[in-house]
Design a protein around this motif. Structure first.
Motif, mmCIF file in Angstrom:
data_model
loop_
_atom_site.group_PDB
_atom_site.id
_atom_site.type_symbol
_atom_site.label_atom_id
_atom_site.label_comp_id
_atom_site.label_asym_id
_atom_site.label_seq_id
_atom_site.Cartn_x
_atom_site.Cartn_y
_atom_site.Cartn_z
ATOM 1 N N ASN A 4 1.108 -0.773 -0.353
ATOM 2 C CA ASN A 4 -0.214 0.103 0.265
ATOM 3 C C ASN A 4 0.946 1.400 0.217
ATOM 4 O OD1 ASN A 4 -2.163 1.718 0.053
ATOM 5 N ND2 ASN A 4 -1.922 1.400 2.457
ATOM 6 N N LYS A 5 1.689 1.475 -1.149
ATOM 7 C CA LYS A 5 3.326 2.516 -1.210
ATOM 8 C C LYS A 5 3.258 3.106 -2.413
ATOM 9 C CE LYS A 5 6.293 0.535 2.192
ATOM 10 N NZ LYS A 5 7.250 -0.043 2.435
ATOM 11 N N VAL A 6 2.968 4.301 -2.473
ATOM 12 C CA VAL A 6 3.531 5.040 -3.659
ATOM 13 C C VAL A 6 4.479 5.461 -4.022
ATOM 14 C CG1 VAL A 6 2.749 7.039 -4.538
ATOM 15 C CG2 VAL A 6 1.008 6.099 -3.287
ATOM 16 N N LEU A 7 4.551 4.621 -5.727
ATOM 17 C CA LEU A 7 6.303 4.645 -5.755
ATOM 18 C C LEU A 7 6.232 6.082 -6.622
ATOM 19 C CD1 LEU A 7 9.080 3.433 -6.028
ATOM 20 C CD2 LEU A 7 8.270 2.405 -8.347
ATOM 21 N N LEU A 8 7.719 7.099 -6.603
ATOM 22 C CA LEU A 8 8.408 7.851 -7.456
ATOM 23 C C LEU A 8 9.111 7.997 -8.241
ATOM 24 C CD1 LEU A 8 8.279 11.412 -8.113
ATOM 25 C CD2 LEU A 8 9.535 11.637 -6.087
ATOM 26 N N VAL A 9 9.060 7.855 -10.120
ATOM 27 C CA VAL A 9 9.485 7.339 -11.270
ATOM 28 C C VAL A 9 10.226 8.695 -10.871
ATOM 29 C CG1 VAL A 9 9.733 6.847 -12.970
ATOM 30 C CG2 VAL A 9 8.590 5.413 -11.095
ATOM 31 N N THR A 10 11.667 9.056 -11.763
ATOM 32 C CA THR A 10 11.324 10.391 -12.254
ATOM 33 C C THR A 10 11.915 10.336 -13.241
ATOM 34 O OG1 THR A 10 13.866 9.896 -11.518
ATOM 35 C CG2 THR A 10 12.922 11.125 -9.971
ATOM 36 N N THR A 11 12.410 9.260 -14.141
ATOM 37 C CA THR A 11 13.075 9.051 -15.321
ATOM 38 C C THR A 11 12.091 8.369 -16.007
ATOM 39 O OG1 THR A 11 15.081 7.767 -14.714
ATOM 40 C CG2 THR A 11 15.132 10.269 -14.918
#
Length: 581
Positions: A4-11
């Motif tokens: 139950n988590k949100v992943l941040l992707v930058t590229t």
């Protein structure tokens, strides 16, 4: 079961996307998602702040301010490091083009993360190769390529900001991958033709060694260059000695001794101050003396230096210019393209480094002089029996590296959709004659997007743009720069269809834009533009040759650039005057 988590992707490096174990993946921008890549899990993408043009203008003013303050700090620091005492102008000539691009890129990364953390909450982000160290770029071009196209460089730079400023707001998960390396920059290809040209040019240099006027990257075609050189009483040359590749040393830990005495005003400036030294290209630190020694022996008798492009990307030429300017010689910079002058452009770099700035358009200040466009001289008009509707499109860089007018970064998709809407509203019999010509600078896959919607048969296969103009019945330009000038100059009926909110024009040209809109040469509404093409297609010269349109075309050339019959006297007299005064 998914976390139950949100992943941040930058590229768009997919190894940082997780393996489907996160409840949601949040992409920092459209550059994270490669075109046609299937995403099988819940995701969101942050909208780009670049659509806020009020902020864009505010950012421009701020970036110009920090650019000047950082340049002042760097010129002092590099003088100390190199034990020199050169002027701010000297170091502006050398450092300015790189600093402008680097600063804009860092700001873009900073702002994207700042806005994301203000609006959203994240749990984790995946960082690759926590121990991967990268060397400072061995040239400005490699540094530019990293900033604009390298996913690894941008991933690592986002990681720098995250670890510096957001470690208390997000958890880092590290994934090691020894196969991750920096993409290699591929410079210009060496050809046999280029070798012969260089050999002949050096021979001409040996015959005459006392050139007073040095024209490098002049944008004059060969015939024009020959005529001007003869008028100036010297043998025509391309000065290919500036093409020499000077081997650069490895970066040294001694660069850590460089102290940046910037009085930071905010967290961004503190971050910039603490990290910029490791990103300064080698030619300005470890390799500077090598370039300086080579430049010292070049063209000792020159008095006037002229360039339309080399001042921006040729390190040897930049150091040569800086040295000559420091000894009292004149540097003349020429506009290397244009049509409708942009509102935002390189923090007036060209005016600040030159004694005189020659422009195609009407002069906007005392440092500018309007002269016939060097690129247009001796240019033939196109044939008038073409059958195609040619659309000329541009795709700008993937990662943002500039702060100028135009569809930067993710705005490239908006620009594509704008043109696609125009195409869809064209009559079917006109679409049969459609040819799209792309100028690809970025990696947004715009050509593939067109192909998927329209088919590959609509792409131009001709060798050059000018050859395509020869086969055009109507030309549609989608950006108000050099290509639009070339199209107008060709004599083929032409319209400009552009995203007006992104291509901000200098206010001095507002009246001209109004005249050309009234004459139906300039459009910002794609449906109105297609309606106009549908109406005039059977015989576009009835419209193109009408009194209103002819008057608008005359006004365009008067304000944006015209080639008079006495162009040779105008240019040669100008050069001679610089030698006297």
């Amino acid at each position: 079961m998914k976390k139950n988590k949100v992943l941040l992707v930058t590229t768009e490096i997919q190894a940082t996307w997780g393996n489907g174990e996160y409840e949601k993946v949040f992409f920092l921008g459209d550059w994270c998602k490669k075109y046609n890549t299937k995403i099988l899990y819940d995701n969101s993408t942050m909208d780009t702040y670049l659509r806020d043009r009020v902020k864009f203008e505010r950012d421009h003013k701020y970036l110009e301010d920090i650019y000047e303050r950082m340049l002042e700090s760097l010129y002092i620091s590099l003088n100390v490091y190199h034990n020199t005492s050169y002027s701010l102008r000297y170091w502006r000539i050398i450092l300015g083009p790189w600093l402008f691009i680097y600063l804009t890129s860092v700001w873009d990364s900073w702002e994207n993360l700042r806005i994301a953390f203000e609006k959203y909450n994240f749990d984790e982000t995946i960082l690759l190769n926590s121990d991967l160290q990268y060397e400072p770029p061995s040239s400005r071009d490699i540094g530019l390529d990293r900033v604009s196209n390298s996913h690894i460089w941008n991933h690592l730079f986002f990681a720098k900001i995250l670890k510096t400023c957001y470690r208390d707001k997000i958890k880092f998960r590290y994934e090691n991958d020894d196969s991750i390396v920096f993409e290699n920059y591929k410079g210009p290809k060496k050809t046999f033709r280029r070798f012969i040209i260089s050999w002949v040019d050096r021979l001409l240099g040996a015959i005459q060694r006392n050139h007073k006027f040095v024209l490098v990257g002049s944008y004059f075609n060969k015939l024009t260059l020959i005529k001007i050189s003869i008028k100036l009483g010297q043998i025509p040359r391309l000065h290919t000695e500036f093409d020499k590749i000077i081997k650069m040393p490895k970066s040294s830990i001694n660069r850590n001794k460089i102290i940046i005495n910037l009085r930071e005003k905010n967290k961004f400036e503190l971050f910039l101050k603490n990290h910029i030294v490791m990103d300064i290209p080698v030619p300005y630190i470890e390799g500077y003396r090598n370039i300086q020694k080579k430049a010292a022996h070049l063209l000792p008798n020159c008095s006037v230096i002229f360039s339309a492009s080399s001042y921006w990307n040729n390190e040897l030429f930049k150091v040569f210019c800086a040295e000559k300017v420091d000894s009292g010689k004149k540097l003349i910079i020429s506009e290397h393209g244009g049509a409708l002058q942009s509102k935002y452009i390189d923090f007036s770099h060209r005016e600040k480094i030159s004694n005189v700035y020659t422009v195609w358009h009407k002069a906007l200040n005392g440092s500018q002089i309007q002269l016939p466009p060097n690129l247009m001289i001796n240019r033939k008009k196109s044939k008038k029996n073409g059958t195609n509707l040619v659309i000329v499109n541009v795709e700008l860089t993937f990662y943002r590296m500039d702060h100028c007018s135009g569809p930067l970064g993710p705005l490239a998709i908006d620009d594509y959709q704008h043109t696609l809407k125009f195409i869809r509203k064209l009559d079917l019999d006109i679409k049969k004659h459609l040819k799209i010509r792309m100028k690809n600078i970025g990696n947004w896959n715009i050509k593939q997007r067109y192909a998927d919607k329209l088919g590959v048969k609509f792409f131009s296969q001709r060798a050059t743009l000018l050859e395509e103009y020869d086969h055009s019945k109507i030309i549609v330009c989608t950006y108000p720069m050099t290509t639009f000038m070339e199209a107008m100059f060709s004599g083929v009926p032409t319209i400009l269809l552009y995203k007006k909110e992104y291509w901000e024009i200098h206010p001095e040209f507002d009246r001209l834009v109004g005249i050309m809109e009234d004459a139906k040469i300039i459009f910002s509404n794609p449906v109105a533009a297609s309606d106009h093409i549908n109406k005039i297609w059977s015989n576009p010269y009835l419209w193109w040759g009408s009194v209103k349109v002819i008057d608008a075309r005359k006004e365009f050339f008067e304000q944006c650039g015209h080639v008079d019959d006495d162009w040779l006297d105008q240019w040669s007299d100008f050069f001679k005057e610089q030698l006297i005064n």
